[in-house]
Design a protein around this motif. Structure first.
Motif, PDB file in Angstrom:
ATOM      1  N   PRO A   1       0.851  -1.188   0.000  1.00 17.59           N
ATOM      2  CA  PRO A   1       0.000   0.000   0.000  1.00 17.59           C
ATOM      3  C   PRO A   1       0.890   1.242   0.000  1.00 17.59           C
ATOM      4  O   PRO A   1       2.063   1.170   0.381  1.00 17.59           O
TER       5      PRO A   1
ATOM      6  N   VAL B   1       1.254   0.473   8.489  1.00 16.23           N
ATOM      7  CA  VAL B   1       0.369  -0.204   7.538  1.00 16.23           C
ATOM      8  C   VAL B   1       1.044  -0.410   6.193  1.00 16.23           C
ATOM      9  O   VAL B   1       0.823  -1.417   5.530  1.00 16.23           O
TER      10      VAL B   1
ATOM     11  N   HIS C   1       3.813  -1.375   5.447  1.00 14.04           N
ATOM     12  CA  HIS C   1       4.787  -2.448   5.356  1.00 14.04           C
ATOM     13  C   HIS C   1       4.125  -3.775   5.005  1.00 14.04           C
ATOM     14  O   HIS C   1       4.808  -4.763   4.786  1.00 14.04           O
ATOM     15  N   GLY C   2       2.813  -3.804   4.974  1.00 14.34           N
ATOM     16  CA  GLY C   2       2.144  -5.065   4.670  1.00 14.34           C
ATOM     17  C   GLY C   2       2.200  -5.339   3.180  1.00 14.34           C
ATOM     18  O   GLY C   2       2.140  -4.431   2.368  1.00 14.34           O
ATOM     19  N   ILE C   3       2.315  -6.574   2.810  1.00 12.95           N
ATOM     20  CA  ILE C   3       2.390  -6.939   1.401  1.00 12.95           C
ATOM     21  C   ILE C   3       0.989  -7.243   0.896  1.00 12.95           C
ATOM     22  O   ILE C   3       0.281  -8.044   1.482  1.00 12.95           O
ATOM     23  N   ILE C   4       0.584  -6.553  -0.190  1.00  9.69           N
ATOM     24  CA  ILE C   4      -0.704  -6.868  -0.797  1.00  9.69           C
ATOM     25  C   ILE C   4      -0.545  -8.102  -1.679  1.00  9.69           C
ATOM     26  O   ILE C   4      -1.332  -9.038  -1.623  1.00  9.69           O
TER      27      ILE C   4
ATOM     28  N   ARG D   1      10.070  -2.207   0.385  1.00  6.17           N
ATOM     29  CA  ARG D   1       9.384  -1.242   1.253  1.00  6.17           C
ATOM     30  C   ARG D   1      10.042   0.127   1.154  1.00  6.17           C
ATOM     31  O   ARG D   1       9.365   1.147   1.126  1.00  6.17           O
TER      32      ARG D   1
ATOM     33  N   LEU E   1      -3.301  -7.842   4.790  1.00  2.00           N
ATOM     34  CA  LEU E   1      -1.949  -7.619   4.296  1.00  2.00           C
ATOM     35  C   LEU E   1      -0.998  -8.540   5.043  1.00  2.00           C
ATOM     36  O   LEU E   1      -1.226  -8.880   6.184  1.00  2.00           O
ATOM     37  N   ALA E   2       0.098  -8.921   4.382  1.00  2.00           N
ATOM     38  CA  ALA E   2       1.041  -9.836   5.013  1.00  2.00           C
ATOM     39  C   ALA E   2       2.174  -9.033   5.635  1.00  2.00           C
ATOM     40  O   ALA E   2       2.939  -8.399   4.929  1.00  2.00           O
ATOM     41  N   TYR E   3       2.256  -9.043   6.945  1.00  2.00           N
ATOM     42  CA  TYR E   3       3.355  -8.381   7.633  1.00  2.00           C
ATOM     43  C   TYR E   3       4.440  -9.400   7.925  1.00  2.00           C
ATOM     44  O   TYR E   3       4.233 -10.602   7.781  1.00  2.00           O
TER      45      TYR E   3
END
Lengths: 242, 302
Positions: free
Chosen positions: A172, A191, A193-196, A217, B272-274
């Motif tokens: 995101p 937020v 850092h999350g992978i879509i 990132r 989302l994958a953290y």
């Protein structure tokens, strides 16, 4: 030991980005996105009434059509369509226009490496141009690993062929917020850092994958800034004209 | 007053099946809060896995893999072809994944499943990039003849985790594969030698056998995959179709026998994958790879 890239870039440097929106007049939203020589054109038509057969009518539905530069449509294009469709579904607010279908058409103008991330960025810009409600943008980057373990961002086609493994990562966009930093953390990480979406090719160790994610990132910050500047500029231009 | 209150009244009166159909997410979350799933599996446990080898007698290698109810039948046929000029001593593998209408009510003859070409390409990429098969082993005569393996995987029952079951059946089929015996005859063409005992000695002397006996491929770096669902704070291993349709964030991790990551596939999804979720998924995949290695090990003699 530094990697020498043929075009003189540093390992974390992206190619020159260019984005222009509202280039097609019949479509509801369109954008052209280029990273170096890779150029992709995206058009958005919608929302149109009705959903397809097996889709949930309580939510908006998306369909993606991927047109390669040359050749027939095969499994590669179908996979790209599915990845793009699921990524778009996760960034758009599906409950605003239920029982509608929005079509996103991707036309590859030139492929010089890092094609899927370029297409995802183009689709995002086109969706913004069409005014489709979204939670956040999807910022896509390609990160690949050389055999000496170094991670290189945004490779061109020659570099992609030489690399042992590559990963397409979509995050995101970074947020500009007035809230203090600690308040928007999820599981201790911001937020963005999350992978879509993540698609990898080739074998890499788990640590190498985390290295790619870290580099990705860091790059999303500059890509998000580019998006923001580009959209604000055209907003200013159109408000001056209108 | 609003829906929540009325549903609370309803839940005391509603049957379990009706609640499952009408409020599927709430049904699942009730179970997840107890760290269980409706089929009484703990969150990190995969379904029972069975592998059977050598079912299709007309194929050179075949296997049936069942993970819970998901059933995949894989079969390999070998054909001789001329290798390309860029790699004259390498053979070739073509992977095709089929979802016939028998597997699921949403697949009809005129409406092929959207997932089929995508899984087909992902399988092809995974099998070739993992280096499980050394294509040079498929070479017969350098530059003139090499083996082409057609791997067809048929989904007989689609109940979630299709990629995992398909990869397992493909790997098992390759371990069962026996390359047929061929010989190079006078015209320079490769012919198959039949196993019949009536073949007289004269013809054997004329034809020079290229390989004396049926041989198996050596498989190294076998890939094992695990699909997980990410939902809020929960990670569910090996989902069923029902779970996949309700919670749409799927992550597939493919690890090989030397603990390298062959693929980390996450395609959109609400969650989302953290870093913490990535690490947990990789851990679950490691455990699953050990389980699958044991199951395959029981099948293979070598």
């Amino acid at each position: 030991m530094e990697i020498d890239r043929e075009d003189g870039r540093t390992p974390n440097q992206l190619r020159p980005l260019a984005c222009s929106r509202n280039i097609l007049h019949r479509s509801h939203g369109s954008a052209s996105w280029s990273q170096g020589d890779t150029k992709v054109l995206a058009a958005v038509y919608g929302p149109k009434a009705g959903t397809k057969k097996n889709e949930n009518p309580e939510k908006a539905c998306f369909e993606v059509i991927w047109k390669p530069k040359t050749g027939q449509i095969g499994k590669v294009e179908k996979e790209y369509e599915m990845i793009l469709k699921r990524t778009i579904q996760s960034i758009c607010v599906l409950t605003v226009n239920p029982n509608t279908t929005t079509s996103v058409i991707i036309q590859v103008v030139h492929d010089d490496g890092s094609l899927l991330p370029c297409a995802i960025n183009a689709a995002c810009a086109a969706l913004v141009d069409a005014g489709i409600p979204m939670k956040h943008l999807a910022v896509a980057i390609c990160c690949c690993l050389a055999d000496n373990g170094y991670a290189v961002l945004d490779p061109n086609k020659l570099e992609e062929k030489k690399m042992t493994a590559l990963a397409y990562l979509v995050f995101p966009n970074t947020t500009l917020s007035v809230l203090p930093e600690g308040s928007s953390l999820v599981e201790g990480e911001p937020v963005e850092h999350g992978i879509i979406t993540s698609v990898t090719h080739g074998v890499m160790s788990v640590d190498d994958y985390f290295l790619c994610v870290e580099n990705g990132r860091a790059a999303t910050a500059s890509l998000s800034a580019f998006f923001r500047k580009n959209f604000q500029q055209s907003q200013r231009d159109s408000s001056k004209a209108g | 007053m609003g829906l929540p209150d009325s549903s609370q009244d309803l839940t005391s009166e509603m049957e379990v099946d009706a609640f499952r159909r009408i409020f599927p997410l709430r049904f699942f979350e009730r179970h997840l809060s107890e760290s269980l799933r409706p089929d009484a599996r703990p969150l990190d446990k995969a379904r029972d896995t069975i592998v059977n080898l050598g079912l299709v007698s007309t194929a050179d290698g075949s296997a049936l893999a069942k993970i819970g109810s998901t059933t995949m039948l894989a079969a390999i046929r070998m054909e001789v072809m001329t290798p390309s000029t860029e790699s004259p001593d390498e053979g070739c593998i073509a992977v095709e994944f089929h979802m016939p209408p028998i597997c699921s009510p949403i697949v009809r003859p005129g409406r092929p499943a959207e997932a089929a070409p995508v899984i087909s390409k992902r399988l092809s990429d995974t099998i070739l990039s993992s280096g499980m098969i050394d294509l040079k082993e498929l070479c017969l005569v350098s530059g003139k003849a090499a083996w082409m393996g057609y791997l067809d995987i048929y989904c007989l029952d689609a109940d979630g985790a299709l990629f995992d079951a398909a990869l397992l059946s493909a790997v098992a089929a390759f371990s069962n594969l026996q390359i047929p015996v061929v010989a190079l005859n006078d015209n320079g063409r490769i012919v198959a030698i039949s196993d019949e005992k009536e073949q007289d000695n004269a013809s054997i002397i004329e034809e020079e056998a290229v390989n004396k006996e049926k041989r198996k491929l050596t498989l190294k770096n076998i890939p094992f995959s695990l699909t997980c669902i990410l939902h809020k704070n929960y990670i569910l291993a090996d989902p069923t179709t029902e779970e996949e349709s309700i919670m749409d964030t799927l992550v597939t991790v493919v690890l090989d026998s030397s603990d390298q990551m062959v693929s980390f596939y996450k395609s959109g999804g609400e969650a989302l994958a953290y870093s913490s979720s990535i690490k947990s998924c990789v851990e679950l995949a490691r455990k699953r790879a050990k389980e699958l290695k044991e199951i395959l090990g029981e099948m293979d003699v070598d």
